[in-house]
Design an enzyme around this catalytic site. Structure first.
Site, PDB file in Angstrom:
ATOM      1  N   ASP A  19       0.847  -1.183   0.000  1.00 56.19           N
ATOM      2  CA  ASP A  19       0.000   0.000   0.000  1.00 56.19           C
ATOM      3  C   ASP A  19       0.891   1.244   0.000  1.00 56.19           C
ATOM      4  O   ASP A  19       2.113   1.149   0.100  1.00 56.19           O
ATOM      5  CB  ASP A  19      -0.972  -0.008   1.177  1.00 56.19           C
ATOM      6  N   SER A  20       0.273   2.420  -0.117  1.00 51.71           N
ATOM      7  CA  SER A  20       1.068   3.638  -0.300  1.00 51.71           C
ATOM      8  C   SER A  20       1.561   4.242   1.002  1.00 51.71           C
ATOM      9  O   SER A  20       2.428   5.110   0.995  1.00 51.71           O
ATOM     10  CB  SER A  20       0.230   4.691  -1.024  1.00 51.71           C
ATOM     11  N   GLY A  21       0.985   3.809   2.122  1.00 53.11           N
ATOM     12  CA  GLY A  21       1.285   4.438   3.397  1.00 53.11           C
ATOM     13  C   GLY A  21       0.312   5.548   3.741  1.00 53.11           C
ATOM     14  O   GLY A  21       0.279   6.044   4.869  1.00 53.11           O
ATOM     15  N   GLY A  22      -0.504   5.935   2.771  1.00 54.30           N
ATOM     16  CA  GLY A  22      -1.424   7.041   2.975  1.00 54.30           C
ATOM     17  C   GLY A  22      -2.432   6.805   4.084  1.00 54.30           C
ATOM     18  O   GLY A  22      -2.661   7.682   4.921  1.00 54.30           O
ATOM     19  N   PHE A  23      -3.028   5.619   4.126  1.00 55.19           N
ATOM     20  CA  PHE A  23      -4.060   5.353   5.125  1.00 55.19           C
ATOM     21  C   PHE A  23      -3.495   5.482   6.535  1.00 55.19           C
ATOM     22  O   PHE A  23      -4.120   6.063   7.427  1.00 55.19           O
ATOM     23  CB  PHE A  23      -4.661   3.960   4.920  1.00 55.19           C
ATOM     24  N   ASP A  64      -2.375   8.525  -1.762  1.00 59.64           N
ATOM     25  CA  ASP A  64      -3.694   9.151  -1.813  1.00 59.64           C
ATOM     26  C   ASP A  64      -4.072   9.686  -0.443  1.00 59.64           C
ATOM     27  O   ASP A  64      -3.427   9.373   0.559  1.00 59.64           O
ATOM     28  CB  ASP A  64      -4.743   8.140  -2.281  1.00 59.64           C
ATOM     29  N   GLN A  66     -11.208   7.692  -4.958  1.00 56.82           N
ATOM     30  CA  GLN A  66     -11.784   8.223  -3.722  1.00 56.82           C
ATOM     31  C   GLN A  66     -13.099   8.937  -4.054  1.00 56.82           C
ATOM     32  O   GLN A  66     -13.650   8.761  -5.116  1.00 56.82           O
ATOM     33  CB  GLN A  66     -10.784   9.147  -3.025  1.00 56.82           C
ATOM     34  N   GLY A  68     -11.301   4.344   0.683  1.00 52.96           N
ATOM     35  CA  GLY A  68     -12.243   5.138   1.443  1.00 52.96           C
ATOM     36  C   GLY A  68     -13.516   4.433   1.818  1.00 52.96           C
ATOM     37  O   GLY A  68     -14.502   5.060   2.213  1.00 52.96           O
ATOM     38  N   ASP A  95      -8.295  -7.124   0.588  1.00 52.73           N
ATOM     39  CA  ASP A  95      -7.346  -7.369   1.668  1.00 52.73           C
ATOM     40  C   ASP A  95      -7.938  -6.862   2.967  1.00 52.73           C
ATOM     41  O   ASP A  95      -8.787  -5.961   2.962  1.00 52.73           O
ATOM     42  CB  ASP A  95      -6.018  -6.648   1.416  1.00 52.73           C
ATOM     43  N   CYS A 104     -14.133 -27.977   7.924  1.00 53.12           N
ATOM     44  CA  CYS A 104     -12.879 -27.372   7.480  1.00 53.12           C
ATOM     45  C   CYS A 104     -11.772 -28.429   7.398  1.00 53.12           C
ATOM     46  O   CYS A 104     -11.666 -29.306   8.257  1.00 53.12           O
ATOM     47  CB  CYS A 104     -12.465 -26.258   8.447  1.00 53.12           C
ATOM     48  N   CYS A 126      -8.430 -27.531   7.209  1.00 50.14           N
ATOM     49  CA  CYS A 126      -7.144 -26.900   7.474  1.00 50.14           C
ATOM     50  C   CYS A 126      -6.347 -27.671   8.525  1.00 50.14           C
ATOM     51  O   CYS A 126      -6.874 -28.532   9.236  1.00 50.14           O
ATOM     52  CB  CYS A 126      -7.337 -25.445   7.910  1.00 50.14           C
ATOM     53  N   CYS A 128      -7.892 -27.579  12.100  1.00 47.15           N
ATOM     54  CA  CYS A 128      -9.094 -28.387  12.317  1.00 47.15           C
ATOM     55  C   CYS A 128      -8.823 -29.887  12.203  1.00 47.15           C
ATOM     56  O   CYS A 128      -9.518 -30.692  12.826  1.00 47.15           O
ATOM     57  CB  CYS A 128     -10.188 -27.962  11.339  1.00 47.15           C
ATOM     58  N   HIS A 177      -6.359 -20.996  10.845  1.00 46.26           N
ATOM     59  CA  HIS A 177      -7.720 -21.384  10.472  1.00 46.26           C
ATOM     60  C   HIS A 177      -8.453 -20.245   9.768  1.00 46.26           C
ATOM     61  O   HIS A 177      -9.087 -20.451   8.717  1.00 46.26           O
ATOM     62  CB  HIS A 177      -8.521 -21.823  11.699  1.00 46.26           C
TER      63      HIS A 177
END
Length: 377
Positions: free
Chosen positions: A93-97, A147, A190, A217, A267, A305, A307, A310, A336
């Site tokens: 990611d850009s680091g903006g958030f 952004d 945005q 956003g 994500d 499940c 996995c 489980c 899990h």
């Protein structure tokens, strides 16, 4: 372009799409969920475990890696892939958030954002050019443009000024991106909850011909039905031949609803964050394994499940580990939850292939107990 999208099929029942995102480090089958490895690691998981559960791509965070160990160190190590021993695709990611979440510690100007480190209070500066420099050094397959993520709710005039600055920053990112041959750069749409602003942002950014587009956003506190409404009028403005990425979304209902609306990539820290509190996702809905009623429950977290957790460990044992503050307990719940969401997306892709995604959604929601989407997870 370093990153290309291949459309495989459109679901006749829902309009969702099945595709592949081609990157320098491999192919991502979409729709896809991306586990978040904020500091070059998915918390408590090894890269080998992520491969075992077939995570095709992971996400890392520009802001945190800029602070430590520093993008210069990662660059000298040969980039994130070599640094963390992960040979599949990575998105940064850009680091903006993260910067904009430091509302009382930052100042926004046209040039960029001045802020104080949450680690030691040092004064730092991030600009579109700096975000590109950092991500070029990290060497991720997919980079995000710098952004501004406005809060929810926000006044119309503020959001309009914010998105127009984001558009100017996106162009600066494009101009300063030094590794177009082996790193794809996605722009971020945005516009808050305002239809005309979302459409304006999408049109402005798509005119610059980025390799992919994210929708930012959202999942910032608004009700689910409003998020879906924004997707309904935003996604059609994005090119059909480029990947579409909905940022910060990871609840099962939102993954399915987002896929129905034509989103390719998602994500979220949700599966790893709730796992640390003993909350797990199962085919029957949310299960808090720390609860006392599981003290003598020797069955798996989810009988349906397959996995590692489980197949090998009981609810009673996992509860004991968590109550005793044993790290292995968190590892088991994390494994899990990640497996659950990755399997969910495999099921979504299969349902698209068979033109039955709406039926799949209805069956899943009924079983999971999701009748009111605004309640979310």
């Amino acid at each position: 372009m370093a990153v290309k999208y291949e459309l495989i099929k459109v679901c006749k029942q829902s309009g969702a799409r099945l595709g592949r995102v081609h990157t320098p480090h491999g192919v991502i089958e979409t729709p896809a969920f991306m586990p978040v490895g904020t500091q070059a690691t998915v918390k408590t998981m090894s890269p080998e475990e992520l491969k075992t559960m077939d995570a095709q791509i992971i996400l890392s965070n520009t802001y945190h890696l800029f602070l430590r160990p520093g993008h210069d160190i990662v660059g000298r190590a040969g980039g994130l892939h070599k640094f963390m021993n992960w040979d599949r695709p990575i998105l940064t990611d850009s680091g903006g958030f993260q910067v904009f979440s430091l509302s009382d510690m930052r100042k926004i100007t046209e040039e960029g954002v001045q802020f104080r480190s949450h680690l030691n209070g040092d004064k730092l500066f991030l600009s579109p050019e700096k975000a590109m420099e950092i991500q070029n050094a990290l060497g991720s397959d997919i980079m995000m443009a710098f952004d501004e993520c406005p809060p929810y709710p926000a006044e119309y005039d503020y959001v309009k000024q914010s998105l127009e600055r984001t558009t100017r920053w996106a162009e600066r990112c494009l101009n300063s991106h030094a590794r177009k041959h082996d790193q794809g750069l996605f722009a971020i749409v945005q516009g808050g909850m305002y239809k005309d602003l979302r459409i304006q942002s999408a049109k402005d950014l798509t005119s610059m011909d980025f390799p992919g587009y994210a929708i930012g956003g959202l999942s910032v506190g608004e009700p689910k039905h409003l998020m879906y409404e924004v997707l309904d009028y935003t996604v059609p403005e994005l090119p059909t031949g480029k990947p579409r990425y909905l940022m910060g979304v990871g609840s099962p209902d939102a993954l399915i609803e987002g896929s129905i609306r034509g989103v390719d990539m998602f994500d979220c820290v949700l599966p790893t964050r709730i796992a640390r509190n003993g909350t797990t996702m199962t085919s029957q809905g949310r299960l808090v394994v720390r609860n006392a009623k599981f003290a003598e429950d020797f069955g798996p977290l989810d009988p349906e499940c397959s996995c590692y957790t489980c197949k090998n460990y009981s609810r009673a044992y996992i509860r004991h580990l968590l109550k005793a503050d044993e790290t292995f307990g968190i590892r088991l719940t994390t494994y899990h939850n990640l497996h659950f969401l990755l399997q969910l997306m495999r099921d979504v892709r299969q349902a698209i292939m068979e033109d039955r995604l709406l039926d799949f959604r209805d069956d899943f929601f009924t079983k999971y107990g999701l009748f009111d989407n605004d309640k979310g997870f």
